[in-house]
Write a protein that holds these residues in place. Structure first.
Motif, PDB file in Angstrom:
ATOM      1  N   VAL A 160      -8.653  -4.821   8.823  1.00 47.37           N
ATOM      2  CA  VAL A 160      -7.528  -4.858   7.887  1.00 47.37           C
ATOM      3  C   VAL A 160      -7.725  -3.843   6.760  1.00 47.37           C
ATOM      4  O   VAL A 160      -6.841  -3.024   6.485  1.00 47.37           O
ATOM      5  CB  VAL A 160      -7.352  -6.284   7.311  1.00 47.37           C
ATOM      6  CG1 VAL A 160      -6.382  -6.284   6.130  1.00 47.37           C
ATOM      7  CG2 VAL A 160      -6.869  -7.232   8.400  1.00 47.37           C
ATOM      8  N   MET A 177     -12.125  -7.461   2.435  1.00 55.86           N
ATOM      9  CA  MET A 177     -11.810  -7.906   1.081  1.00 55.86           C
ATOM     10  C   MET A 177     -12.790  -9.006   0.679  1.00 55.86           C
ATOM     11  O   MET A 177     -13.145  -9.853   1.497  1.00 55.86           O
ATOM     12  CB  MET A 177     -10.384  -8.474   1.035  1.00 55.86           C
ATOM     13  CG  MET A 177      -9.309  -7.437   1.247  1.00 55.86           C
ATOM     14  SD  MET A 177      -7.645  -8.118   0.913  1.00 55.86           S
ATOM     15  CE  MET A 177      -6.628  -6.720   1.471  1.00 55.86           C
ATOM     16  N   ARG A 235      -6.095   1.207  -3.863  1.00 53.32           N
ATOM     17  CA  ARG A 235      -5.476   2.425  -4.384  1.00 53.32           C
ATOM     18  C   ARG A 235      -6.456   3.198  -5.260  1.00 53.32           C
ATOM     19  O   ARG A 235      -6.503   4.431  -5.223  1.00 53.32           O
ATOM     20  CB  ARG A 235      -4.266   2.044  -5.237  1.00 53.32           C
ATOM     21  CG  ARG A 235      -2.946   2.387  -4.591  1.00 53.32           C
ATOM     22  CD  ARG A 235      -1.843   2.365  -5.625  1.00 53.32           C
ATOM     23  NE  ARG A 235      -1.264   1.037  -5.772  1.00 53.32           N
ATOM     24  CZ  ARG A 235      -0.332   0.562  -4.954  1.00 53.32           C
ATOM     25  NH1 ARG A 235       0.105   1.277  -3.941  1.00 53.32           N
ATOM     26  NH2 ARG A 235       0.158  -0.641  -5.126  1.00 53.32           N
ATOM     27  N   ILE A 270      -3.620   3.921   4.878  1.00 49.22           N
ATOM     28  CA  ILE A 270      -2.247   3.986   4.354  1.00 49.22           C
ATOM     29  C   ILE A 270      -2.260   4.441   2.891  1.00 49.22           C
ATOM     30  O   ILE A 270      -1.478   5.308   2.488  1.00 49.22           O
ATOM     31  CB  ILE A 270      -1.547   2.608   4.486  1.00 49.22           C
ATOM     32  CG1 ILE A 270      -1.288   2.283   5.965  1.00 49.22           C
ATOM     33  CG2 ILE A 270      -0.230   2.581   3.700  1.00 49.22           C
ATOM     34  CD1 ILE A 270      -0.748   0.882   6.224  1.00 49.22           C
ATOM     35  N   ALA A 271      -3.168   3.863   2.086  1.00 46.67           N
ATOM     36  CA  ALA A 271      -3.236   4.208   0.658  1.00 46.67           C
ATOM     37  C   ALA A 271      -3.622   5.673   0.461  1.00 46.67           C
ATOM     38  O   ALA A 271      -3.134   6.331  -0.464  1.00 46.67           O
ATOM     39  CB  ALA A 271      -4.222   3.298  -0.060  1.00 46.67           C
ATOM     40  N   ALA A 296       0.841  -1.207   0.000  1.00 48.52           N
ATOM     41  CA  ALA A 296       0.000   0.000   0.000  1.00 48.52           C
ATOM     42  C   ALA A 296       0.867   1.245   0.000  1.00 48.52           C
ATOM     43  O   ALA A 296       0.520   2.245  -0.625  1.00 48.52           O
ATOM     44  CB  ALA A 296      -0.943  -0.004   1.197  1.00 48.52           C
ATOM     45  N   ILE A 337      -4.672  -4.638  -3.110  1.00 53.94           N
ATOM     46  CA  ILE A 337      -4.091  -3.301  -2.933  1.00 53.94           C
ATOM     47  C   ILE A 337      -4.351  -2.414  -4.148  1.00 53.94           C
ATOM     48  O   ILE A 337      -4.613  -1.219  -4.009  1.00 53.94           O
ATOM     49  CB  ILE A 337      -2.574  -3.406  -2.649  1.00 53.94           C
ATOM     50  CG1 ILE A 337      -2.330  -4.216  -1.368  1.00 53.94           C
ATOM     51  CG2 ILE A 337      -1.963  -2.027  -2.511  1.00 53.94           C
ATOM     52  CD1 ILE A 337      -2.897  -3.612  -0.124  1.00 53.94           C
ATOM     53  N   GLY A 374      -7.375  -0.087   7.844  1.00 51.19           N
ATOM     54  CA  GLY A 374      -5.978   0.321   8.028  1.00 51.19           C
ATOM     55  C   GLY A 374      -5.275   0.504   6.691  1.00 51.19           C
ATOM     56  O   GLY A 374      -4.554   1.482   6.476  1.00 51.19           O
ATOM     57  N   LEU A 375      -5.512  -0.434   5.774  1.00 55.70           N
ATOM     58  CA  LEU A 375      -4.846  -0.360   4.460  1.00 55.70           C
ATOM     59  C   LEU A 375      -5.318   0.843   3.651  1.00 55.70           C
ATOM     60  O   LEU A 375      -4.513   1.513   3.000  1.00 55.70           O
ATOM     61  CB  LEU A 375      -5.096  -1.649   3.668  1.00 55.70           C
ATOM     62  CG  LEU A 375      -4.396  -2.902   4.220  1.00 55.70           C
ATOM     63  CD1 LEU A 375      -4.804  -4.136   3.412  1.00 55.70           C
ATOM     64  CD2 LEU A 375      -2.880  -2.736   4.219  1.00 55.70           C
ATOM     65  N   VAL A 431      -2.832  -1.430  13.220  1.00 55.32           N
ATOM     66  CA  VAL A 431      -4.250  -1.813  13.091  1.00 55.32           C
ATOM     67  C   VAL A 431      -4.361  -3.064  12.220  1.00 55.32           C
ATOM     68  O   VAL A 431      -5.086  -4.006  12.534  1.00 55.32           O
ATOM     69  CB  VAL A 431      -5.073  -0.651  12.479  1.00 55.32           C
ATOM     70  CG1 VAL A 431      -6.449  -1.135  12.039  1.00 55.32           C
ATOM     71  CG2 VAL A 431      -5.200   0.500  13.475  1.00 55.32           C
ATOM     72  N   VAL A 432      -3.601  -3.056  11.130  1.00 54.32           N
ATOM     73  CA  VAL A 432      -3.689  -4.158  10.164  1.00 54.32           C
ATOM     74  C   VAL A 432      -3.082  -5.444  10.740  1.00 54.32           C
ATOM     75  O   VAL A 432      -3.741  -6.483  10.786  1.00 54.32           O
ATOM     76  CB  VAL A 432      -2.986  -3.775   8.834  1.00 54.32           C
ATOM     77  CG1 VAL A 432      -2.927  -4.966   7.884  1.00 54.32           C
ATOM     78  CG2 VAL A 432      -3.708  -2.601   8.176  1.00 54.32           C
ATOM     79  N   GLU A 466      -1.279   2.746  11.431  1.00 53.22           N
ATOM     80  CA  GLU A 466      -2.216   1.958  10.624  1.00 53.22           C
ATOM     81  C   GLU A 466      -1.682   0.536  10.414  1.00 53.22           C
ATOM     82  O   GLU A 466      -2.454  -0.418  10.394  1.00 53.22           O
ATOM     83  CB  GLU A 466      -2.494   2.652   9.291  1.00 53.22           C
ATOM     84  CG  GLU A 466      -3.089   4.055   9.429  1.00 53.22           C
ATOM     85  CD  GLU A 466      -4.436   4.078  10.151  1.00 53.22           C
ATOM     86  OE1 GLU A 466      -5.086   3.033  10.282  1.00 53.22           O
ATOM     87  OE2 GLU A 466      -4.823   5.175  10.616  1.00 53.22           O
TER      88      GLU A 466
END
Lengths: 417, 417
Positions: free
Chosen positions: B76, B43, B20, B83-84, A57, B16, B79-80, A68-69, A65
């Motif tokens: 999950v 997901m 994005r 980040i993205a 990512a 991912i 958090g991702l 968290v993941v 974060e």
């Protein structure tokens, strides 16, 4: 009745069948009348999967974060183990790090445990309920989730045992204890019944990766009786005795050996700066920028001066930090004043560890002589009160470990193979 | 400047690359000057994987632990996504259900949202930070994690929009809006620009699975402007307009059609009890034990009495509850006093839905006549103020949908295919 902490690693939690087998083992302890708190890792491979998501990512991911993941892996296994325990008739519930809470520093990604609130937990355990706690995670002030760094579940287990004043902390792993050296190299390596905290700390820090180094330091500080034992069951569903990690005062006389174990570590790289100006401040000019970059320098050798005014300086850094170290040193080249920077990753650090060293002279001499007889050249030396480490060419690693294991009388009487 | 909630489903979060792309879309809204809260699903496939773990661990799993396990999927992705978002220069952080908190009932596995504390969230949004919130999860009193039932992320998004008094709630899905019927059956189905809450509620409850039914009810009660639109980007990185779900007063005159949509549902089974004693209390004797078992009875037909003292009773239950229904009814056989229990899963429920029905007579008559002309036998009927549903033989499903779509004038002028 005893109060115990049991910790199971990722291999033990890899899939429902194995989680069921862990539940059966916990049930034995409960039926023996013990109060049990269990600390679990994520399923084997899961943390790597989650870490990779974060890296994909963004290479510069936000560590808050990331926490968290990646903390979700242990959340899953703790819930599943609670279900599996209930299925075999054991009362159980999971407690997330934020539910207890397990308070940590805000150093996301490698936080340190500050305090564990055991009030709710203590009441649950006293009522006969098993507490299942996800390892590796906690919560910082401000209620953000934190993780303790890779291998952090060992530290969670020891911290939990300390906070609960547990009678023991049993760490179930895929090895069945701590050995005098790596049995893959020396088949006659012996499993140690006991090892002191200090020895374990030295062994862990020089490559014997049974426990996270930080967990051993914490066990020593908090005087937690840690036992390392196999997660594989023997015929009647129990475990063979593993290795007990104890204070030095608990070692029995018979066990007082000169050397407890031989460790090796191939994860360091050697850097040599040639023709450094031999003047006050030049050593500081080398190591200050490295320290500022958070790079841990281990062995340091300063050669005799070439001519009157220059000298070679050799030291080791973790191989993972080599590229960054070279960058940092080249940036400071003018201030340091070296001619050439050489580096070598084909080195290995061999360490002999033992509290017996404190009362015996000649340990280092035996080491140097034994290696010298085999033509193994020593490139650097570092010592502590209970450890001598030498840096050698990587190709000689196994030979060095074998001859030292024999030289210090550590070989088992019969080859178990 | 508007305050909006954006919700992305499992397909949009599957990997991912897609996360994005979601981040890029959110960035457009932020750059347009909006305050944005995002609600995400796990997901695609992840929740199934976690549910299966729980079932494998025990068929009678503890729903509190199930919630701990399955809520991790959204943890999950939130958090991702944070980040993205940061990676494309958008300030963002994730907020777990327990961190806000999102308070729910303690009905683990299908909890209801009671209250969302928006104080911390409001401050974050006002500062320009995007809030990423895992859907599907909350926390009950006593700080145990809860989940809202499958599809619950839609409800999370609508509840969040209501609590934040958001200007709109955009639900991104893998369809691009709400259609007059299933376009796989009728290629000339038209995308609706607007649909009322009441219509959407009826459509969702009879098989048009665009949104979780509960989320529509909540949107209606809280007057949240919901828009359903495609998660796939058009050429310039935006989305085509989707379908807006609005109050009846917002419908424009032009849009006032008799019928808005035709839905079908193959998930019901028919049960017929023959020769039930035709006496006071016998109907209660049938439906009380089913209600006690939590089984939802939908259509009910009581036939004319055979002789003087007995009658046949036909009704539908969800196919998933059929086996349990038979069990419950057989256990109550003596009290009900039926001779035979027949059941049939090869049935289909066809519904015509539209607020226009309120002011137009003859909707049901058109339906019966159209189906009758094609020789489609009607086995049961149920109506509401804005819906008529009939039960027919399953094999006639597609035919029935097509002829009704034409009969009510819903076909697009040109076949888009």
């Amino acid at each position: 009745m005893a109060r115990i902490v049991m910790k199971f690693g990722g291999t033990s939690m890899a899939g429902i069948e194995r989680i069921r087998s862990v539940a059966a083992r916990i049930k034995r302890e409960v039926e023996a009348g013990n109060e049990v708190a269990v600390v679990v890792s994520a399923m084997a491979g899961e943390t790597d999967r989650l870490v990779n998501f974060c890296r994909e990512a963004s290479s510069l991911y936000d560590r808050r974060e990331y926490d968290v993941v990646v903390s979700s892996g242990e959340q899953v296994t703790s819930g599943l183990l609670a279900i599996a325990l209930q299925a075999v008739g054991v009362r159980a519930r999971s407690w997330m790090g934020w539910q207890l809470p397990i308070r940590t520093s805000d150093g996301h990604g490698s936080a340190r445990i500050a305090e564990i609130d055991t009030r709710a937990l203590g009441a649950a355990l006293s009522s006969g309920e098993v507490a299942v706690i996800p390892g590796f995670q906690g919560v910082a002030m401000g209620e953000r989730v934190t993780t303790l760094g890779r291998g952090g579940s060992d530290t969670s287990a020891v911290a939990m045992a300390a906070a609960m004043q547990a009678d023991r902390c049993d760490i179930y792993t895929d090895v069945d204890g701590v050995y005098t050296t790596d049995p893959r190299i020396v088949p006659r390596a012996r499993k140690l019944k006991r090892v002191t905290y200090e020895e374990m700390l030295e062994l862990a820090s020089v490559g014997a990766k049974v426990l996270q180094t930080r967990s051993v330091g914490l066990a020593m500080k908090e005087k937690v009786r840690v036992q390392v034992l196999s997660s594989f069951l023997d015929e009647d569903g129990g475990s063979e005795p593993g290795t007990l990690i104890v204070g030095e005062e608990e070692l029995e006389n018979m066990e007082q050996q000169l050397i407890t174990g031989i460790a090796h570590d191939k994860n360091d790289a050697k850097i040599t700066l040639t023709a450094v100006l031999d003047q006050p401040g030049s050593v500081a000019a080398i190591f200050s920028p490295l320290a500022d970059a958070g790079i841990n320098v281990d062995m340091i050798v300063q050669n005799v001066a070439h001519s009157g005014d220059s000298t070679d300086v050799t030291f080791t850094v973790p191989t993972a930090d080599l590229a960054r170290s070279i960058e940092v040193l080249n940036a400071a080249r003018e201030r340091i004043g070296f001619i050439d920077l050489k580096h070598d990753t084909r080195v290995s650090k061999i360490s002999v560890v033992g509290v017996g060293m404190r009362s015996h002279a000649g340990v280092a001499a035996t080491m140097f002589q034994t290696l010298g007889e085999r033509g193994i050249n020593i490139q650097a030396i570092t010592t502590s009160e209970i450890k001598v480490s030498v840096l050698i060419e990587e190709d000689y690693t196994e030979l060095a470990v074998r001859v030292l294991h024999t030289a210090y009388g550590l070989d088992a009487e019969e080859d178990p193979a």
